[in-house]
Design a protein around this motif. Structure first.
Motif, PDB file in Angstrom:
ATOM      1  N   PHE A 150      25.371   7.638  -0.481  1.00 39.20           N
ATOM      2  CA  PHE A 150      24.536   6.544  -0.209  1.00 39.20           C
ATOM      3  C   PHE A 150      23.323   7.594   0.260  1.00 39.20           C
ATOM      4  O   PHE A 150      23.322   8.316   1.259  1.00 39.20           O
ATOM      5  N   VAL A 151      21.996   7.001  -0.185  1.00 42.57           N
ATOM      6  CA  VAL A 151      20.604   7.490   0.165  1.00 42.57           C
ATOM      7  C   VAL A 151      19.810   6.403   0.499  1.00 42.57           C
ATOM      8  O   VAL A 151      19.889   5.213  -0.092  1.00 42.57           O
ATOM      9  N   ALA A 152      18.767   6.772   1.391  1.00 43.58           N
ATOM     10  CA  ALA A 152      17.939   5.632   1.994  1.00 43.58           C
ATOM     11  C   ALA A 152      16.404   5.862   1.216  1.00 43.58           C
ATOM     12  O   ALA A 152      16.005   7.215   1.342  1.00 43.58           O
ATOM     13  N   ASP A 153      15.821   5.045   0.716  1.00 40.13           N
ATOM     14  CA  ASP A 153      14.429   5.577   0.124  1.00 40.13           C
ATOM     15  C   ASP A 153      13.426   5.691   1.466  1.00 40.13           C
ATOM     16  O   ASP A 153      14.033   5.525   2.544  1.00 40.13           O
ATOM     17  N   PRO A 154      12.445   6.055   1.291  1.00 40.11           N
ATOM     18  CA  PRO A 154      11.687   6.210   2.616  1.00 40.11           C
ATOM     19  C   PRO A 154      11.186   5.156   3.176  1.00 40.11           C
ATOM     20  O   PRO A 154      10.804   5.036   4.423  1.00 40.11           O
ATOM     21  N   PHE A 155      11.544   3.830   2.599  1.00 33.29           N
ATOM     22  CA  PHE A 155      11.418   2.664   3.294  1.00 33.29           C
ATOM     23  C   PHE A 155      12.664   2.092   3.853  1.00 33.29           C
ATOM     24  O   PHE A 155      12.505   0.860   4.681  1.00 33.29           O
ATOM     25  N   GLY A 162       0.779  -1.208  -0.134  1.00 33.10           N
ATOM     26  CA  GLY A 162       0.014  -0.073   0.119  1.00 33.10           C
ATOM     27  C   GLY A 162       0.896   1.444  -0.033  1.00 33.10           C
ATOM     28  O   GLY A 162       0.165   2.345   0.198  1.00 33.10           O
ATOM     29  N   SER A 163       2.186   1.176  -0.199  1.00 34.86           N
ATOM     30  CA  SER A 163       2.962   2.284  -0.184  1.00 34.86           C
ATOM     31  C   SER A 163       3.249   3.037  -1.560  1.00 34.86           C
ATOM     32  O   SER A 163       4.210   3.791  -1.650  1.00 34.86           O
ATOM     33  N   GLU A 164       2.575   2.790  -2.393  1.00 38.63           N
ATOM     34  CA  GLU A 164       2.896   3.319  -4.036  1.00 38.63           C
ATOM     35  C   GLU A 164       2.813   4.777  -4.058  1.00 38.63           C
ATOM     36  O   GLU A 164       3.716   5.281  -4.590  1.00 38.63           O
ATOM     37  N   ASP A 165       1.904   5.502  -2.955  1.00 34.13           N
ATOM     38  CA  ASP A 165       1.826   7.071  -3.334  1.00 34.13           C
ATOM     39  C   ASP A 165       3.364   7.448  -2.659  1.00 34.13           C
ATOM     40  O   ASP A 165       3.890   8.480  -2.954  1.00 34.13           O
ATOM     41  N   ILE A 166       3.748   6.872  -1.604  1.00 31.83           N
ATOM     42  CA  ILE A 166       5.137   7.365  -1.118  1.00 31.83           C
ATOM     43  C   ILE A 166       6.157   7.048  -1.850  1.00 31.83           C
ATOM     44  O   ILE A 166       7.190   7.937  -2.281  1.00 31.83           O
ATOM     45  N   SER A 167       6.098   5.901  -2.552  1.00 30.29           N
ATOM     46  CA  SER A 167       7.285   5.580  -3.848  1.00 30.29           C
ATOM     47  C   SER A 167       7.092   6.711  -4.833  1.00 30.29           C
ATOM     48  O   SER A 167       8.218   7.202  -5.273  1.00 30.29           O
ATOM     49  N   ARG A 168       5.819   7.008  -5.263  1.00 36.08           N
ATOM     50  CA  ARG A 168       5.960   8.227  -6.357  1.00 36.08           C
ATOM     51  C   ARG A 168       6.418   9.412  -5.754  1.00 36.08           C
ATOM     52  O   ARG A 168       6.999   9.894  -6.477  1.00 36.08           O
ATOM     53  N   LYS A 169       6.379   9.733  -4.630  1.00 33.30           N
ATOM     54  CA  LYS A 169       6.784  11.036  -4.156  1.00 33.30           C
ATOM     55  C   LYS A 169       8.333  11.186  -3.855  1.00 33.30           C
ATOM     56  O   LYS A 169       8.910  12.058  -4.369  1.00 33.30           O
ATOM     57  N   PHE A 170       8.919   9.867  -3.785  1.00 35.87           N
ATOM     58  CA  PHE A 170      10.435  10.008  -3.559  1.00 35.87           C
ATOM     59  C   PHE A 170      10.935   9.597  -4.838  1.00 35.87           C
ATOM     60  O   PHE A 170      11.730  10.241  -5.290  1.00 35.87           O
ATOM     61  N   TYR A 171      10.479   8.527  -5.467  1.00 31.66           N
ATOM     62  CA  TYR A 171      11.309   8.023  -6.846  1.00 31.66           C
ATOM     63  C   TYR A 171      10.704   9.212  -8.131  1.00 31.66           C
ATOM     64  O   TYR A 171      11.792   9.481  -8.813  1.00 31.66           O
ATOM     65  N   HIS A 172       9.709   9.662  -8.063  1.00 29.21           N
ATOM     66  CA  HIS A 172       9.247  10.534  -8.954  1.00 29.21           C
ATOM     67  C   HIS A 172       9.689  12.112  -8.700  1.00 29.21           C
ATOM     68  O   HIS A 172      10.265  12.662  -9.091  1.00 29.21           O
ATOM     69  N   GLY A 173       9.089  12.174  -7.312  1.00 29.76           N
ATOM     70  CA  GLY A 173       9.029  13.866  -6.967  1.00 29.76           C
ATOM     71  C   GLY A 173      10.514  14.252  -6.618  1.00 29.76           C
ATOM     72  O   GLY A 173      10.877  15.167  -6.589  1.00 29.76           O
ATOM     73  N   ILE A 174      11.325  13.328  -5.709  1.00 34.39           N
ATOM     74  CA  ILE A 174      12.688  13.570  -5.388  1.00 34.39           C
ATOM     75  C   ILE A 174      13.578  13.300  -6.533  1.00 34.39           C
ATOM     76  O   ILE A 174      14.669  14.132  -7.041  1.00 34.39           O
ATOM     77  N   LEU A 175      13.834  11.913  -6.783  1.00 36.57           N
ATOM     78  CA  LEU A 175      14.912  11.485  -7.820  1.00 36.57           C
ATOM     79  C   LEU A 175      14.605  11.780  -9.241  1.00 36.57           C
ATOM     80  O   LEU A 175      15.314  11.745 -10.021  1.00 36.57           O
ATOM     81  N   MET A 176      13.295  12.336  -9.488  1.00 36.87           N
ATOM     82  CA  MET A 176      13.008  12.784 -10.794  1.00 36.87           C
ATOM     83  C   MET A 176      12.913  11.633 -11.873  1.00 36.87           C
ATOM     84  O   MET A 176      13.214  12.135 -12.826  1.00 36.87           O
ATOM     85  N   LEU A 177      12.369  10.465 -11.388  1.00 38.98           N
ATOM     86  CA  LEU A 177      12.326   9.412 -12.365  1.00 38.98           C
ATOM     87  C   LEU A 177      10.761   9.358 -13.064  1.00 38.98           C
ATOM     88  O   LEU A 177       9.929   9.768 -12.271  1.00 38.98           O
ATOM     89  N   GLN A 178      10.775   8.994 -14.187  1.00 42.62           N
ATOM     90  CA  GLN A 178       9.428   8.967 -14.906  1.00 42.62           C
ATOM     91  C   GLN A 178       8.716   7.546 -14.358  1.00 42.62           C
ATOM     92  O   GLN A 178       9.169   6.364 -14.520  1.00 42.62           O
ATOM     93  N   GLU A 179       7.598   7.863 -14.133  1.00 43.13           N
ATOM     94  CA  GLU A 179       6.768   6.571 -13.697  1.00 43.13           C
ATOM     95  C   GLU A 179       6.360   5.980 -15.035  1.00 43.13           C
ATOM     96  O   GLU A 179       6.024   6.751 -15.994  1.00 43.13           O
ATOM     97  N   ILE A 180       6.273   4.652 -15.109  1.00 42.78           N
ATOM     98  CA  ILE A 180       5.936   3.930 -16.378  1.00 42.78           C
ATOM     99  C   ILE A 180       5.052   3.035 -15.808  1.00 42.78           C
ATOM    100  O   ILE A 180       4.648   2.624 -14.839  1.00 42.78           O
ATOM    101  N   GLU A 181       3.779   2.734 -17.094  1.00 40.46           N
ATOM    102  CA  GLU A 181       2.795   1.985 -16.535  1.00 40.46           C
ATOM    103  C   GLU A 181       3.386   0.494 -16.627  1.00 40.46           C
ATOM    104  O   GLU A 181       4.107  -0.194 -17.191  1.00 40.46           O
TER     105      GLU A 181
END
Length: 122
Positions: free
Chosen positions: A107-112, A18-37
């Motif tokens: 080294f960085v840690a993701d939100p998890f 259930g942590s998809e929105d947190i993933s989006r905030k970090f990987y897209h919002g911070i690391l600026m990766l594009q979400e893919i379908e």
């Protein structure tokens, strides 16, 4: 030998269910990766996929999640000082490490709590 390894297609890190929105905030919002379908056949598994250039990161979800604190992916970047400044502005902590000859790295840690190495060869 009748086969060769060509490249890494993707790597997967785990996150709590259930942590998809947190993933989006970090990987897209911070690391600026594009979400893919994700393919329709895999959407029911949860998680979210990201891409930047030839780097593909899949964030999967697990009921009994445990972060990867030692095992980690290493992402090569251009302009590590610029990325470090961006992380500082986003209030994301990182650890600088000078033990790898010929590279600047952090080294960085993701939100998890998953460990991610980011390096620039010099």
């Amino acid at each position: 030998m009748n086969f060769i390894y060509k490249s890494i297609d993707h790597f997967q890190l785990a996150s709590p269910k259930g942590s998809e929105d947190i993933s989006r905030k970090f990987y897209h919002g911070i690391l600026m990766l594009q979400e893919i379908e994700k393919p329709a056949t895999l959407k029911a598994n949860g998680g979210v996929w990201f891409k930047a250039g030839c780097v593909n990161i899949h964030i999967g979800t697990e009921e009994s999640f445990i972060p990867a604190r030692k095992a980690h992916p290493a992402l090569e970047v251009e302009n590590l000082p610029g990325l470090k400044q961006h992380l500082i502005q986003c209030d994301i902590a990182f650890i600088e490490d000078e033990r790898l000859p010929g590279a600047n790295r952090i080294f960085v840690a993701d939100p998890f709590g998953n460990r991610i190495e980011i390096l620039e060869w010099i």
